[in-house]
Motif scaffolding. Sequence first.
Motif, PDB file in Angstrom:
ATOM      1  N   HIS A 126       1.497   8.081  -6.125  1.00 23.55           N
ATOM      2  CA  HIS A 126       0.335   8.970  -6.222  1.00 23.55           C
ATOM      3  C   HIS A 126       0.339  10.074  -5.164  1.00 23.55           C
ATOM      4  O   HIS A 126      -0.651  10.783  -5.022  1.00 23.55           O
ATOM      5  CB  HIS A 126      -0.963   8.161  -6.054  1.00 23.55           C
TER       6      HIS A 126
ATOM      7  N   GLU B  35       2.590   1.740  -3.408  1.00 22.59           N
ATOM      8  CA  GLU B  35       1.655   2.239  -4.412  1.00 22.59           C
ATOM      9  C   GLU B  35       1.331   3.706  -4.173  1.00 22.59           C
ATOM     10  O   GLU B  35       1.233   4.495  -5.119  1.00 22.59           O
ATOM     11  CB  GLU B  35       0.368   1.401  -4.386  1.00 22.59           C
ATOM     12  N   LEU B  36       1.178   4.095  -2.908  1.00 25.28           N
ATOM     13  CA  LEU B  36       0.872   5.490  -2.598  1.00 25.28           C
ATOM     14  C   LEU B  36       2.007   6.416  -3.009  1.00 25.28           C
ATOM     15  O   LEU B  36       1.781   7.570  -3.370  1.00 25.28           O
ATOM     16  CB  LEU B  36       0.577   5.637  -1.107  1.00 25.28           C
TER      17      LEU B  36
ATOM     18  N   LEU C  23       0.833  -1.202   0.000  1.00 26.91           N
ATOM     19  CA  LEU C  23       0.000   0.000   0.000  1.00 26.91           C
ATOM     20  C   LEU C  23       0.873   1.259   0.000  1.00 26.91           C
ATOM     21  O   LEU C  23       0.612   2.216  -0.750  1.00 26.91           O
ATOM     22  CB  LEU C  23      -0.920   0.010   1.223  1.00 26.91           C
TER      23      LEU C  23
ATOM     24  N   SER D 269      -5.144  -1.538  -7.018  1.00 28.66           N
ATOM     25  CA  SER D 269      -3.820  -1.594  -7.638  1.00 28.66           C
ATOM     26  C   SER D 269      -2.886  -2.573  -6.931  1.00 28.66           C
ATOM     27  O   SER D 269      -1.879  -2.993  -7.509  1.00 28.66           O
ATOM     28  CB  SER D 269      -3.188  -0.199  -7.671  1.00 28.66           C
ATOM     29  N   THR D 270      -3.204  -2.936  -5.683  1.00 28.27           N
ATOM     30  CA  THR D 270      -2.352  -3.883  -4.954  1.00 28.27           C
ATOM     31  C   THR D 270      -2.952  -5.276  -4.869  1.00 28.27           C
ATOM     32  O   THR D 270      -2.266  -6.225  -4.464  1.00 28.27           O
ATOM     33  CB  THR D 270      -2.101  -3.387  -3.512  1.00 28.27           C
TER      34      THR D 270
ATOM     35  N   ARG E  24      -8.984  11.075   0.118  1.00 25.01           N
ATOM     36  CA  ARG E  24      -7.727  10.503  -0.364  1.00 25.01           C
ATOM     37  C   ARG E  24      -6.681  10.470   0.758  1.00 25.01           C
ATOM     38  O   ARG E  24      -6.708  11.295   1.667  1.00 25.01           O
ATOM     39  CB  ARG E  24      -7.174  11.308  -1.550  1.00 25.01           C
TER      40      ARG E  24
ATOM     41  N   ALA F  26      -4.343   9.195  -2.966  1.00 27.76           N
ATOM     42  CA  ALA F  26      -5.079   8.083  -3.570  1.00 27.76           C
ATOM     43  C   ALA F  26      -6.146   7.608  -2.589  1.00 27.76           C
ATOM     44  O   ALA F  26      -5.967   7.678  -1.374  1.00 27.76           O
ATOM     45  CB  ALA F  26      -4.133   6.945  -3.922  1.00 27.76           C
TER      46      ALA F  26
ATOM     47  N   GLN G  90      -8.789   2.804  -4.711  1.00 32.15           N
ATOM     48  CA  GLN G  90      -7.752   2.851  -5.737  1.00 32.15           C
ATOM     49  C   GLN G  90      -6.528   2.045  -5.305  1.00 32.15           C
ATOM     50  O   GLN G  90      -5.973   1.263  -6.091  1.00 32.15           O
ATOM     51  CB  GLN G  90      -7.359   4.307  -6.001  1.00 32.15           C
ATOM     52  N   LEU G  91      -6.116   2.227  -4.058  1.00 29.21           N
ATOM     53  CA  LEU G  91      -4.956   1.505  -3.552  1.00 29.21           C
ATOM     54  C   LEU G  91      -5.233   0.011  -3.442  1.00 29.21           C
ATOM     55  O   LEU G  91      -4.365  -0.819  -3.738  1.00 29.21           O
ATOM     56  CB  LEU G  91      -4.549   2.064  -2.187  1.00 29.21           C
TER      57      LEU G  91
ATOM     58  N   SER H 299      -8.771   4.714  -0.865  1.00 28.58           N
ATOM     59  CA  SER H 299      -8.562   3.347  -0.401  1.00 28.58           C
ATOM     60  C   SER H 299      -8.945   2.340  -1.480  1.00 28.58           C
ATOM     61  O   SER H 299      -8.273   1.319  -1.658  1.00 28.58           O
ATOM     62  CB  SER H 299      -9.367   3.086   0.874  1.00 28.58           C
TER      63      SER H 299
END
Length: 275
Positions: A38, A34-35, A31, A51-52, A80, A43, A47-48, A45
């Motif tokens: 962004h 990935e953040l 997490l 993507s994970t 976000r 970002a 979205q994260l 939750s």
Amino acid sequence: MINPSDKAAEDPAAPAQVRRGTQSIQRVVALLRELTAHNKKGASSSQLAASTGIDRSTAHRMLQCLVGEDLLAFDNETRRYRFGPLAYDIGFAASERLDLTQLCKPTLARIADDTGDTVFLMVRSGDDAVCADRAVGSYPIKTFVVDVGTRRPLGVGTGNLAILSALPEDVADLILGHNAGRIGAFPGVGLERVRALMVHARKMGYVAMDVVGVQGVRAVGVPVFVGGKPVAALSIAAIAARMTPEREEKLVKILGRESEALGLALDRRVSSDAG
């Protein structure tokens, strides 16, 4: 994309509790990683999670826990997440492998010798900046306007404002929003004044202002760029009678020259460490 849970099962001989703990850590790191891509806009939750590959409810719980620990910050309006104060403190601690304060000492000493005034090094730490070091010149009236280790929100103080003004406008606006309450707690400082000073600083390329909370003292400051980002600032403070427009212009030239040389040296240090 590799699901973090896949890695957690690599050692089937490990106790179940250990595997679950490892899996949780891997998910948190996924997490955060990935953040990182962004963080300028943040970002959500969902979205994260997407993507994970982490379950949305699990991701939400982990993110909220990280907010509680100040590793992340949550914007109620945009819904976000972005990195919080602790994340920047960790980053600052990691950057000490550069020994930033030690590397800057010759620069501070040189400026103090050239000008006779007190010189400060402010280093960005999240939405704040910390006074990392200072050097004292030969002029008999000293201006110790901030102590080493003092933390202030970006926007309060000459060096802090120099860093803030050098950031992209959307990032600076976001930081001002986060710092609004704390900025108002300083005497004679408010968002409108900070914004006006910031606009002028962007136009001029430096900050020149009366020192916050100290009568009869002015300061000038410039940002220090490393990798194209303003990570620190150099500033000079002196009694107002000494800070004529002509002298301020001279001090800005000295600071600009030293800031550029320091930024290049730090860039080379970062590149050599990466290699």
